[in-house]
Design an enzyme around this catalytic site. Structure first.
Site, mmCIF file in Angstrom:
data_model
loop_
_atom_site.group_PDB
_atom_site.id
_atom_site.type_symbol
_atom_site.label_atom_id
_atom_site.label_comp_id
_atom_site.label_asym_id
_atom_site.label_seq_id
_atom_site.Cartn_x
_atom_site.Cartn_y
_atom_site.Cartn_z
ATOM 1 N N LYS A 1 0.852 -1.183 0.000
ATOM 2 C CA LYS A 1 0.000 0.000 0.000
ATOM 3 C C LYS A 1 0.893 1.239 0.000
ATOM 4 O O LYS A 1 1.357 1.699 1.035
ATOM 5 C CB LYS A 1 -0.946 0.038 1.214
ATOM 6 C CG LYS A 1 -2.087 1.015 0.953
ATOM 7 C CD LYS A 1 -2.532 1.803 2.156
ATOM 8 C CE LYS A 1 -1.577 2.802 2.703
ATOM 9 N NZ LYS A 1 -1.314 3.980 1.857
ATOM 10 N N GLU B 1 9.855 0.874 10.386
ATOM 11 C CA GLU B 1 10.927 1.858 10.153
ATOM 12 C C GLU B 1 10.298 3.226 10.320
ATOM 13 O O GLU B 1 9.531 3.663 9.463
ATOM 14 C CB GLU B 1 11.491 1.723 8.732
ATOM 15 C CG GLU B 1 12.259 0.456 8.460
ATOM 16 C CD GLU B 1 13.598 0.408 9.141
ATOM 17 O OE1 GLU B 1 14.013 1.413 9.741
ATOM 18 O OE2 GLU B 1 14.222 -0.659 9.081
ATOM 19 N N CYS C 1 14.440 10.176 6.945
ATOM 20 C CA CYS C 1 14.383 9.716 8.345
ATOM 21 C C CYS C 1 15.748 9.841 9.002
ATOM 22 O O CYS C 1 15.851 9.954 10.213
ATOM 23 C CB CYS C 1 13.886 8.283 8.396
ATOM 24 S SG CYS C 1 14.857 7.161 7.373
ATOM 25 N N GLU D 1 10.272 15.474 15.196
ATOM 26 C CA GLU D 1 10.722 15.354 13.809
ATOM 27 C C GLU D 1 9.939 16.346 12.942
ATOM 28 O O GLU D 1 8.711 16.331 12.934
ATOM 29 C CB GLU D 1 10.483 13.927 13.310
ATOM 30 C CG GLU D 1 11.066 13.691 11.931
ATOM 31 C CD GLU D 1 10.708 12.313 11.374
ATOM 32 O OE1 GLU D 1 9.540 11.909 11.489
ATOM 33 O OE2 GLU D 1 11.608 11.662 10.814
#
Ligand code: NAD
Length: 495
Positions: free
Chosen positions: A180, A255, A289, A389
């Site tokens: 997906k 992750e 990331c 973040e």
């Protein structure tokens, strides 16, 4: 195979080896973030489409695919690798239009997909069990068996790379997979689907259904006939997936994000460290990331680093991703643009000093999602811009006085994905590897990510590892077999 990106593309879903329209989804425009305009349409699947894809994957596991030899699966991965190499230009162009990644960065990243697929091909032979010695009358051994149907839910920042990290182990181990892709970047993965089809992936072994996260994604995560979820994205989504997956006790690998410390000690080679800090602070327009977003600097070189970093950030050429001299492209979508701008404002409200950037770009680039590379100085560890973040080209510089304080600041967030340290002191280099809480610690280098190196995070940065020699583990179950070689079994109730 139609892989052109210079015309308006219209992508369907890939389910059971066929290109189909959604049953309960929708057709949406995919926006080019450099122009703010539509460049393709894509089908987004709904719950019924996820059901169809899971059915197709389950059927594939009951079909001839289950009897493919390891060698046949390896050869399939090698054919995929070859086709990726032959189609780098198209794949890169598509990825760049989809999410605004610089075309040259996309070429470099996608140019490596073949090496990744070939690495997983070579790993296929290693996913074996072992014999366990007990006594001569017993033959005990373990087998590694495919986990079953894998649901791969992927973020929008590097879709093809992160999807490869999931397709490779799934095919190497004999799983079937329902991918997906993110709703913001549905197109490039469909192009990869054409490559998989051409390489000879049997019908239903790989299915691709882009869709809205809380609809198609949540349905996949909760699906009782999906055995594992491999996820790349935000930690809050991962937590939600954990809850959705609990009822069927799915295997999970995550992750997630990071807030990486990038530490410059007073004994570092400052010029080299500055190259790395600048490169890793603004790579992919901050949408990585592994972004080195917290720059920790020894106080003796602090002012020099702030001044030089601000100078370099200001000189970065921001522009259209397809132009050769562009050094930083746009944010991938409008919501991310707004998020980054809000943190640029927040940093100033929190009392950090804006040393460079801090705004959206105007003029010729005003229609696209472009922002200025931004440096905040005098950041303290507790500020939200140092804890959360941002996923935009925004770095915060934090001073420290000694090694202990550097480690304390480095470990002061809930994240733990990657970290970097610059030092010429060998003992200190090893101490950083020991003391920094992160899944990957780079010393005198940064963003060094390879197929053979395990990658993944601690804390809210993730669960499990992708890549490296153990990459297949998350796609296999261990089955134990015990065989009695005597053909007798004592009756415990006999007199
Ligand atoms: P996100 O979590 O919003 O979305 C990721 C995927 O999850 C998308 O496909 C989305 O549709 C889906 N999703 C959203 N809500 C869902 C739900 N309730 N149930 C199931 N699926 C759902 O993340 P994002 O904004 O797309 O990506 C950015 C994040 O990804 C950042 O945190 C970044 O650090 C992280 N990331 C990590 C790595 C890594 O390797 N560690 C790599 C790339 C990106």
């Amino acid at each position: 195979m139609d892989v052109r990106t210079d015309r308006f593309r219209s992508e369907k879903l890939f389910i059971g080896g066929e290109w189909v329209d959604p049953v309960d989804g929708e057709i949406v425009s995919s926006i080019d973030p450099a122009t703010g305009g539509a460049w393709a349409t894509a089908a987004l699947g709904g719950k019924a489409d996820i059901d169809r894809a899971v059915d197709a994957a389950q059927a594939a596991l009951r079909g001839p695919w289950a009897r493919w030899s390891v060698t046949e699966r390896s050869n399939l991965l090698r054919r995929i690798a070859q086709l990726c190499t032959e189609n780098v230009e198209e794949l890169a162009a598509c990825e760049s239009r989809d999410n605004g990644m610089l075309l040259k960065d996309a070429r470099a990243s996608i140019g490596n997909l073949a090496t990744w697929f070939n690495y997983f091909a070579s790993l296929a032979d290693t996913g074996c069990g072992r014999q366990i010695p007990l006594d001569p009358s017993v033959h005990a051994f373990t087998q590694k068996v495919p986990v079953g149907v894998v649901g791969a839910i992927v973020a929008w920042n590097t879709p093809l790379l992160n999807t490869t990290w999931k397709i490779g182990p799934a095919l190497a181990t004999g799983c079937a997979i329902v991918i997906k892709p993110a709703e913001q970047t549905p197109v490039s993965t469909m192009l990869l689907g054409r490559i998989l089809e051409k390489a000879g992936v049997p019908a239903g072994v790989v299915n691709i259904v882009p869709g809205i996260g809380r609809d198609a994604g949540a349905h996949l995560a909760a699906h009782e006939r999906v055995n594992k979820i491999a996820f790349t994205g935000e930690h809050r989504t991962a937590q939600e997936i954990m809850r959705q997956a609990a009822a069927s006790m799915k295997r999970l690998s995550f992750e997630c994000g990071g807030k990486a410390p990038h530490i410059i000690f007073d004994d570092a080679r400052l010029d080299q460290a500055l190259n790395a800090v600048t490169a890793s602070g603004f790579a992919l327009c901050g949408q990585s990331c592994a972004l080195g977003s917290r720059i920790l600097v020894h106080r003796s070189v602090y002012q020099t680093v702030v001044d030089e970093l601000a100078r370099r950030a200001t000189r970065i050429r921001v522009g259209r991703p397809d132009q050769a001299d562009t050094q930083m492209g746009p944010q991938a979508h409008e919501a991310q643009l707004k998020k980054t701008l809000s943190y640029m404002e927040l940093g100033q409200n929190e009392g950090a000093r804006l040393a460079a950037g801090g705004a959206r770009l105007e003029g010729d680039l005003a229609d696209g999602y472009f922002v200025k590379p931004t440096v905040f100085a005098d950041v303290s560890r507790d500020m939200r811009i140092a804890q959360e973040e941002i996923f935009g080209p925004v770095v915060g510089v934090i001073p420290f006085d000694d090694e202990d304080e550097a480690v304390e600041i480095a470990n002061s967030t809930q994240y733990g994905l990657v970290a970097g340290a610059w030092t010429e002191n060998l003992g200190r280099a090893h101490r950083m590897v020991q003391r920094i809480r992160a899944g990957v610690v780079w010393v005198n280098t940064y963003r060094y990510v390879r197929w053979s190196l395990p990658y993944g995070g601690l804390g809210i940065s993730g669960l499990g590892r992708e890549n490296g020699p153990d990459a297949l583990d998350a796609y296999q179950e261990t089955k134990t077999a015990v065989m009695n070689l005597t053909s007798t079994f004592p009756d415990p109730y006999s007199a």
